[in-house]
Design a protein around this motif. Structure first.
Motif, PDB file in Angstrom:
ATOM      1  N   PHE A 190       0.859  -1.175   0.000  1.00  0.00           N
ATOM      2  CA  PHE A 190       0.000   0.000   0.000  1.00  0.00           C
ATOM      3  C   PHE A 190       0.901   1.233   0.000  1.00  0.00           C
ATOM      4  O   PHE A 190       2.058   1.167   0.422  1.00  0.00           O
ATOM      5  CB  PHE A 190      -0.910   0.016   1.229  1.00  0.00           C
ATOM      6  N   SER A 191       0.377   2.346  -0.451  1.00  0.00           N
ATOM      7  CA  SER A 191       1.185   3.563  -0.474  1.00  0.00           C
ATOM      8  C   SER A 191       1.281   4.156   0.926  1.00  0.00           C
ATOM      9  O   SER A 191       0.306   4.156   1.683  1.00  0.00           O
ATOM     10  CB  SER A 191       0.565   4.586  -1.431  1.00  0.00           C
ATOM     11  N   LYS A 192       2.462   4.645   1.252  1.00  0.00           N
ATOM     12  CA  LYS A 192       2.661   5.278   2.551  1.00  0.00           C
ATOM     13  C   LYS A 192       2.156   6.718   2.501  1.00  0.00           C
ATOM     14  O   LYS A 192       2.427   7.439   1.545  1.00  0.00           O
ATOM     15  CB  LYS A 192       4.141   5.230   2.943  1.00  0.00           C
ATOM     16  N   PRO A 193       1.427   7.145   3.516  1.00  0.00           N
ATOM     17  CA  PRO A 193       0.848   8.490   3.488  1.00  0.00           C
ATOM     18  C   PRO A 193       1.913   9.569   3.666  1.00  0.00           C
ATOM     19  O   PRO A 193       2.906   9.379   4.372  1.00  0.00           O
ATOM     20  CB  PRO A 193      -0.116   8.484   4.672  1.00  0.00           C
ATOM     21  N   SER A 194       1.698  10.694   3.038  1.00  0.00           N
ATOM     22  CA  SER A 194       2.599  11.837   3.181  1.00  0.00           C
ATOM     23  C   SER A 194       2.238  12.610   4.443  1.00  0.00           C
ATOM     24  O   SER A 194       1.179  12.392   5.063  1.00  0.00           O
ATOM     25  CB  SER A 194       2.469  12.755   1.963  1.00  0.00           C
ATOM     26  N   GLU A 195       3.099  13.531   4.831  1.00  0.00           N
ATOM     27  CA  GLU A 195       2.819  14.371   5.984  1.00  0.00           C
ATOM     28  C   GLU A 195       1.589  15.232   5.729  1.00  0.00           C
ATOM     29  O   GLU A 195       0.820  15.531   6.649  1.00  0.00           O
ATOM     30  CB  GLU A 195       4.032  15.241   6.306  1.00  0.00           C
ATOM     31  N   VAL A 196       1.411  15.641   4.483  1.00  0.00           N
ATOM     32  CA  VAL A 196       0.233  16.432   4.126  1.00  0.00           C
ATOM     33  C   VAL A 196      -1.043  15.624   4.359  1.00  0.00           C
ATOM     34  O   VAL A 196      -2.050  16.133   4.892  1.00  0.00           O
ATOM     35  CB  VAL A 196       0.312  16.909   2.656  1.00  0.00           C
ATOM     36  N   GLN A 197      -1.018  14.348   3.953  1.00  0.00           N
ATOM     37  CA  GLN A 197      -2.189  13.485   4.168  1.00  0.00           C
ATOM     38  C   GLN A 197      -2.474  13.297   5.651  1.00  0.00           C
ATOM     39  O   GLN A 197      -3.625  13.354   6.086  1.00  0.00           O
ATOM     40  CB  GLN A 197      -1.953  12.124   3.509  1.00  0.00           C
ATOM     41  N   LYS A 198      -1.440  13.071   6.423  1.00  0.00           N
ATOM     42  CA  LYS A 198      -1.619  12.867   7.865  1.00  0.00           C
ATOM     43  C   LYS A 198      -2.253  14.096   8.515  1.00  0.00           C
ATOM     44  O   LYS A 198      -3.145  13.975   9.366  1.00  0.00           O
ATOM     45  CB  LYS A 198      -0.279  12.563   8.523  1.00  0.00           C
ATOM     46  N   LYS A 199      -1.791  15.268   8.110  1.00  0.00           N
ATOM     47  CA  LYS A 199      -2.360  16.499   8.661  1.00  0.00           C
ATOM     48  C   LYS A 199      -3.820  16.649   8.257  1.00  0.00           C
ATOM     49  O   LYS A 199      -4.669  17.086   9.060  1.00  0.00           O
ATOM     50  CB  LYS A 199      -1.565  17.713   8.184  1.00  0.00           C
ATOM     51  N   ALA A 200      -4.121  16.254   7.024  1.00  0.00           N
ATOM     52  CA  ALA A 200      -5.508  16.348   6.548  1.00  0.00           C
ATOM     53  C   ALA A 200      -6.421  15.442   7.372  1.00  0.00           C
ATOM     54  O   ALA A 200      -7.570  15.807   7.658  1.00  0.00           O
ATOM     55  CB  ALA A 200      -5.577  15.980   5.067  1.00  0.00           C
ATOM     56  N   TRP A 201      -5.929  14.274   7.746  1.00  0.00           N
ATOM     57  CA  TRP A 201      -6.722  13.364   8.587  1.00  0.00           C
ATOM     58  C   TRP A 201      -7.064  14.034   9.913  1.00  0.00           C
ATOM     59  O   TRP A 201      -8.222  14.031  10.340  1.00  0.00           O
ATOM     60  CB  TRP A 201      -5.965  12.065   8.850  1.00  0.00           C
ATOM     61  N   LEU A 202      -6.050  14.589  10.559  1.00  0.00           N
ATOM     62  CA  LEU A 202      -6.268  15.233  11.847  1.00  0.00           C
ATOM     63  C   LEU A 202      -7.188  16.431  11.716  1.00  0.00           C
ATOM     64  O   LEU A 202      -8.059  16.660  12.563  1.00  0.00           O
ATOM     65  CB  LEU A 202      -4.927  15.646  12.456  1.00  0.00           C
ATOM     66  N   ASP A 203      -7.000  17.193  10.650  1.00  0.00           N
ATOM     67  CA  ASP A 203      -7.852  18.367  10.428  1.00  0.00           C
ATOM     68  C   ASP A 203      -9.305  17.968  10.282  1.00  0.00           C
ATOM     69  O   ASP A 203     -10.209  18.692  10.740  1.00  0.00           O
ATOM     70  CB  ASP A 203      -7.397  19.131   9.173  1.00  0.00           C
ATOM     71  N   TYR A 204      -9.562  16.819   9.666  1.00  0.00           N
ATOM     72  CA  TYR A 204     -10.941  16.365   9.488  1.00  0.00           C
ATOM     73  C   TYR A 204     -11.602  16.134  10.841  1.00  0.00           C
ATOM     74  O   TYR A 204     -12.742  16.546  11.079  1.00  0.00           O
ATOM     75  CB  TYR A 204     -10.976  15.083   8.657  1.00  0.00           C
ATOM     76  N   PHE A 205     -10.873  15.485  11.750  1.00  0.00           N
ATOM     77  CA  PHE A 205     -11.436  15.212  13.075  1.00  0.00           C
ATOM     78  C   PHE A 205     -11.616  16.508  13.863  1.00  0.00           C
ATOM     79  O   PHE A 205     -12.610  16.667  14.581  1.00  0.00           O
ATOM     80  CB  PHE A 205     -10.542  14.232  13.835  1.00  0.00           C
ATOM     81  N   ARG A 206     -10.669  17.423  13.724  1.00  0.00           N
ATOM     82  CA  ARG A 206     -10.809  18.704  14.421  1.00  0.00           C
ATOM     83  C   ARG A 206     -12.031  19.462  13.900  1.00  0.00           C
ATOM     84  O   ARG A 206     -12.766  20.093  14.672  1.00  0.00           O
ATOM     85  CB  ARG A 206      -9.545  19.550  14.212  1.00  0.00           C
ATOM     86  N   HIS A 207     -12.246  19.394  12.600  1.00  0.00           N
ATOM     87  CA  HIS A 207     -13.408  20.043  11.996  1.00  0.00           C
ATOM     88  C   HIS A 207     -14.714  19.458  12.541  1.00  0.00           C
ATOM     89  O   HIS A 207     -15.734  20.162  12.653  1.00  0.00           O
ATOM     90  CB  HIS A 207     -13.355  19.906  10.474  1.00  0.00           C
ATOM     91  N   LYS A 208     -14.669  18.174  12.875  1.00  0.00           N
ATOM     92  CA  LYS A 208     -15.847  17.500  13.428  1.00  0.00           C
ATOM     93  C   LYS A 208     -16.001  17.775  14.930  1.00  0.00           C
ATOM     94  O   LYS A 208     -16.926  17.264  15.573  1.00  0.00           O
ATOM     95  CB  LYS A 208     -15.737  15.987  13.204  1.00  0.00           C
ATOM     96  N   GLY A 209     -15.066  18.536  15.484  1.00  0.00           N
ATOM     97  CA  GLY A 209     -15.151  18.877  16.904  1.00  0.00           C
ATOM     98  C   GLY A 209     -14.577  17.827  17.821  1.00  0.00           C
ATOM     99  O   GLY A 209     -14.807  17.853  19.039  1.00  0.00           O
ATOM    100  N   VAL A 210     -13.811  16.886  17.264  1.00  0.00           N
ATOM    101  CA  VAL A 210     -13.226  15.810  18.068  1.00  0.00           C
ATOM    102  C   VAL A 210     -11.804  16.205  18.470  1.00  0.00           C
ATOM    103  O   VAL A 210     -10.968  16.508  17.617  1.00  0.00           O
ATOM    104  CB  VAL A 210     -13.194  14.493  17.280  1.00  0.00           C
ATOM    105  N   GLN A 211     -11.540  16.182  19.757  1.00  0.00           N
ATOM    106  CA  GLN A 211     -10.223  16.548  20.264  1.00  0.00           C
ATOM    107  C   GLN A 211      -9.429  15.328  20.738  1.00  0.00           C
ATOM    108  O   GLN A 211      -8.212  15.401  20.879  1.00  0.00           O
ATOM    109  CB  GLN A 211     -10.354  17.548  21.415  1.00  0.00           C
ATOM    110  N   LYS A 212     -10.117  14.220  20.981  1.00  0.00           N
ATOM    111  CA  LYS A 212      -9.435  13.037  21.542  1.00  0.00           C
ATOM    112  C   LYS A 212      -8.844  12.146  20.446  1.00  0.00           C
ATOM    113  O   LYS A 212      -9.039  10.940  20.427  1.00  0.00           O
ATOM    114  CB  LYS A 212     -10.403  12.243  22.428  1.00  0.00           C
ATOM    115  N   VAL A 213      -8.151  12.758  19.502  1.00  0.00           N
ATOM    116  CA  VAL A 213      -7.517  12.010  18.417  1.00  0.00           C
ATOM    117  C   VAL A 213      -6.086  12.473  18.315  1.00  0.00           C
ATOM    118  O   VAL A 213      -5.815  13.677  18.351  1.00  0.00           O
ATOM    119  CB  VAL A 213      -8.222  12.212  17.068  1.00  0.00           C
TER     120      VAL A 213
END
Length: 335
Positions: free
Chosen positions: A312-335
């Motif tokens: 599988f392709s390894k995620p870039s730092e940009v992708q990892k940040k996008a994942w976290l940003d998605y959860f923050r946008h949803k109001g989730v802090q425990k990630v």
């Protein structure tokens, strides 16, 4: 109520034996096991690592058990999937001395035109070739040990647990695959006042999981996919038992931290992320969710044991940040 039910199912709490694992342990539920019986329950281990800091709080001794009912396409510990001993061959370290061929009683190792081939189908994992190899090109994954023997290893670092708030963690493989041993060892550790943690896929019977509930302080609970079809395709098992055991852990009042491997092209999507958000909202007592980006360490380990693994392709730092940003946008802090 959940814990009361499991106290009844688990006939002898301190000995870690549940109704569905009594046959594996060889001890009848009709007879109360002695402490010696508990200490003599065996398991096949892949490794025991001391001084770990990534498998729960503080400094920990992590016990890796062999055997897992899942067959994750991205497994990072493929040497723990099978329940029996397994030979690993690292071709880059081989010097061609042929000591292994001389030591092996079954002709597993052959040399032709300076090429070393390994016939794994004939291997009984006796370890003779491993002991004969001067270059550490061969490793045997799978050693049988009793709960009492492992307990002594765990107790050796008691002072470090007390200073750091650490303890023992069972991992794998899957601890539920060898549930009688897992419950027995954790019960012995609890008697010694040692913090207990289980890293689990959550896939197992109600009875086996119930036995672990009584002797586990913290669950590192893998949440790999949220779709039933994806579970069958990429894990090789249904999702329902995993959902059920997560519910039991939460309702049992246990500390639970979700561990979520994120695999690009498989589960790095809104549907899965929203399902994780849903779990955190439905079970507010969850400690949180750890996102674990895919890595390909398991690919080379798989080759060493003669097992091909998907890439599988390894995620870039940009992708990892996008994942976290998605959860923050949803109001989730425990990630």
């Amino acid at each position: 109520k959940i814990m009361k039910i499991w106290s009844c199912v688990w006939a002898v709490t301190r000995h870690g034996l549940c109704s569905l694992t009594k046959e594996r342990s060889g001890i009848s539920c009709c007879a109360r096991p002695t402490d010696m019986d508990t200490r003599q329950i065996t398991a096949v281990l892949s490794d025991v690592q001391r001084g770990n800091v990534h498998d729960g709080p503080g400094l920990r001794t992590t016990v890796f058990l062999k055997g897992c009912p899942l067959h994750c396409a991205w497994c990072h510990n493929p040497e723990t999937q099978r329940g029996e001993g397994q030979l690993s061959y690292h071709a880059g370290r081989c010097t061609g001395c042929q000591n292994c061929a001389a030591a092996c009683p079954r002709g597993v190792h052959r040399f032709f035109d300076e090429k070393h081939t390994v016939n794994r189908l004939s291997c009984t994992a006796c370890g003779a070739c491993v002991n004969a190899c001067p270059a550490s090109a061969l490793t045997l994954y799978g050693k049988t040990a009793t709960a009492g023997e492992v307990l002594q290893t765990v107790l050796a670092d008691r002072a470090f647990y007390e200073q750091s708030g650490g303890g023992v963690t069972l991992s794998g493989g899957e601890p539920l695959y060898q549930a009688a041993f897992s419950a027995a060892l954790l019960g012995l550790c609890k008697e010694e006042g040692i913090h207990t943690c289980v890293e689990t896929s959550g896939f197992g019977s109600n009875s086996d999981f119930g036995a672990l509930l009584l002797v586990t302080d913290l669950f590192l609970f893998d949440w790999k996919v949220s779709d039933d079809a994806l579970a069958e395709r990429y894990l090789g098992v249904p999702l329902e038992p995993i959902r059920r055991n997560l519910y039991l852990a939460v309702q049992g009042g246990k500390q639970v931290l979700l561990r979520c491997p994120i695999i690009p092209g498989v589960n790095d999507n809104r549907e899965h992320f929203d399902a994780i958000v849903g779990l955190l909202q439905s079970y507010p007592s969850l400690l949180g969710a750890e996102l674990l980006p895919y890595h390909d360490y398991g690919v080379s380990k798989g080759l060493h044991i003669g097992q091909e693994q998907a890439h599988f392709s390894k995620p870039s730092e940009v992708q990892k940040k996008a994942w976290l940003d998605y959860f923050r946008h949803k109001g989730v802090q425990k990630v």
